[in-house]
Design a protein around this motif. Sequence first.
Motif: not given
Lengths: 437, 437
Positions: B98-115, B364-369
């Motif tokens: 969300a706007d205003g969230e803290a983030y760190f290296p490798e944080s998945p800031l935006l995940v786009v699922e589409s063609s 914590k970044v869950y991969v594959g989830l």
Amino acid sequence: MNTSTAFRTDRYELTMLEAAITHGTADTPCMFEAFGRRLPGARRYGVVAGIGRLLERIRDFRFADAELTWLAENDVVNASAIDWLANYRFSGDVWGYADGEAYFPESPLLVVESSFGEGVLLETLILSILNYDSAVATAATRMVTAAAGRPLAEMGSRRANEDAAIAASRAAYIAGFSATSNLEAGRTWGIPTMGTAAHSFTLLHENEEEAFRAQVATAGPGTTLLVDTYDIAAGVETAIRVAGTELGAIRLDSGDLPTLVVDVRNQLDLLGAHNTKITVTSDLDEYAIATLRTAPVDSYGVGTSLVTGSGSPAAGLVYKLVARQDGNGDWVSVAKASAGKRSVGGRKYATRVRDENGLARQEKVYVGLGPEEANSIPASERPLLERLITAGEIDERHLGASGTSRAREHHAMVRAELPADAYRLGRGDPALPTTFA
Amino acid sequence: MNTSTAFRTDRYELTMLEAAITHGTADTPCMFEAFGRRLPGARRYGVVAGIGRLLERIRDFRFADAELTWLAENDVVNASAIDWLANYRFSGDVWGYADGEAYFPESPLLVVESSFGEGVLLETLILSILNYDSAVATAATRMVTAAAGRPLAEMGSRRANEDAAIAASRAAYIAGFSATSNLEAGRTWGIPTMGTAAHSFTLLHENEEEAFRAQVATAGPGTTLLVDTYDIAAGVETAIRVAGTELGAIRLDSGDLPTLVVDVRNQLDLLGAHNTKITVTSDLDEYAIATLRTAPVDSYGVGTSLVTGSGSPAAGLVYKLVARQDGNGDWVSVAKASAGKRSVGGRKYATRVRDENGLARQEKVYVGLGPEEANSIPASERPLLERLITAGEIDERHLGASGTSRAREHHAMVRAELPADAYRLGRGDPALPTTFA
């Protein structure tokens, strides 16, 4: 958001207007000037950009019902000020350095002659545009120097605000870049656009070969293939196998470029792809480009460092009241005396003094002289202030794609006139001294 | 320029689309991810901004006749691609911080699922917006830390592109600034606007006293008088003589602030103006603000360093294809292997792990989830990905002034949760480690 640019403005411009209206001084004839106290990043010269954009934005600087209602509802200014703003259309004169012109500390980049109210309202817009566009152009001209004749493409849109990106493309093109990745910059400013594929396109396919085949099938063998998604040597081999020895170019976006480029050139030549060019795009700035001067690179793509002014993302220009008429209609020079921020008051005119070889030697600022009296200037001095707005009428030569193209030609002439010192990339003194006459 | 944002795009997004259409892969289901490999400027945490703006810009990302004609006339892509673009409207899913969230290296800031086609087209726009807005918010949150509870006003419009300036105001407000000088930011994002007068207003008048009288007559004694046009001690004396001891504030825009502010506070108190506040605005950044922590300053105005990200004008975020479906409909993780630019492939989900005191301890970044399977996450972990677009439908809570206000509250919560290390201004490691699960 409507097309009015009037709200791209600091609130205090309007509160000053309001106080001046109440006090009866809003119509006082005034002269404002935009200038820089020093060059960004201790560079040798600055490059003006944004003039053409500014003129278009001034044309749209009108307060429509939506703006007037908002100002009233939010108690920004009183009813007399709102009436005044309803009728606002800039009706004064503006003189300025042309897009693409070089500038130095204290160069009078823009001279606005109007009533106090009309001139003060434009402060924020003028500075926003000139500060960003000139910062980019000033970085870009150094990259052009570093590239030593090889073409440069601007591809920084993703590292700049989405609207700023379009302005950055224009500034870079004026300073000598050849192309842009940004479609809107192509449409709005007539800049050639370029671009072929990213890593995502390779990753979409089972393997690199399939991706290259798909790209070549659509774009033809003249395309540029990106070869560093996996292993570069394998990528180059695959590229030539798929596209043939007449492949247009390969692109490298990672790695230690000075050695890598030599290896790739050798590999291409061994494969018989003597005409396949090499373009590099990996976090380049003017210093990285200079490092590649003796490497077999054919062209450069520059992103982040260009659109962020390579360490100086704002040119540091200011906009000051320099003269006003007193009650008798006489001009009075004015200037603040704040510590470290002194200004030179008075109307200014400027020329670039050239020696017998046509080389620029001095930035000469005439204080108290207007453009109208400038016919007394010696032929060795090139006048720098152009007429941009006359009694509210904008000179259309500066606008649109044709104005941008004209500015690019102008910058090429201006660059050629500068002394060798101007092309040094290290920090230092301005290449020309600014003298006051 | 029409309201379509579709041309705020790099040409290669379209040429990739064209090749994918020709090759029959444009409709391949894909996952793209925006993330940063490191934090800008070796800071302790980053702050996401631009999400609300991005969603509005995606809504307007349509190719109208004007765009389609230009693409055809300029041979950017072929007729099948133009047909495809004519019908384009993003119909996929987007999850993001969300706007205003803290983030760190490798944080998945935006995940786009589409063609592939739908997702690749948005790359440039996503990065332009998130890179600039997050750079400003990441600088702003540090200034808020340095100000230690005193209010901060954003006044950098003149040092940023005229459109970027509006975005910068929003990012600063989300990060905790209280007000902006920019009228359009006030109108568009509901941010309180402020501003009284510049040096030009003083210079318009015969002397400082006349200027102050004009301002107080219009704005009342609660206004802020700028006292450093000539001599500061004389300016302060004049200000109180004209406005009285209930003058709202005086503003200092030059000088050696730590000592100057003490002198001015003493002078105001001696004059009986105990309630008159002091605001300072002279080229401040987070370090200059921190230096003033023990000085009797009441509020700060910050310009250049804020809107240029205080040395890091772009957040360095990238957008990568991380997964695609193969011919059997199975998801395949993908990642490039370029030197120094490795990525982690696969769908991601992220949480902030908190200890028993509610203090953040880990990214914590869950991969594959995916977010849908995220109900298995322990209560001590705060989920970070919010649903932004579902099958093309934008979640309106993120938009406009209300979305901006919500983001500002969210950031205050997020800040309070961070460990003490996060508030250190010096360069160093991220305040939280990023772990992959």
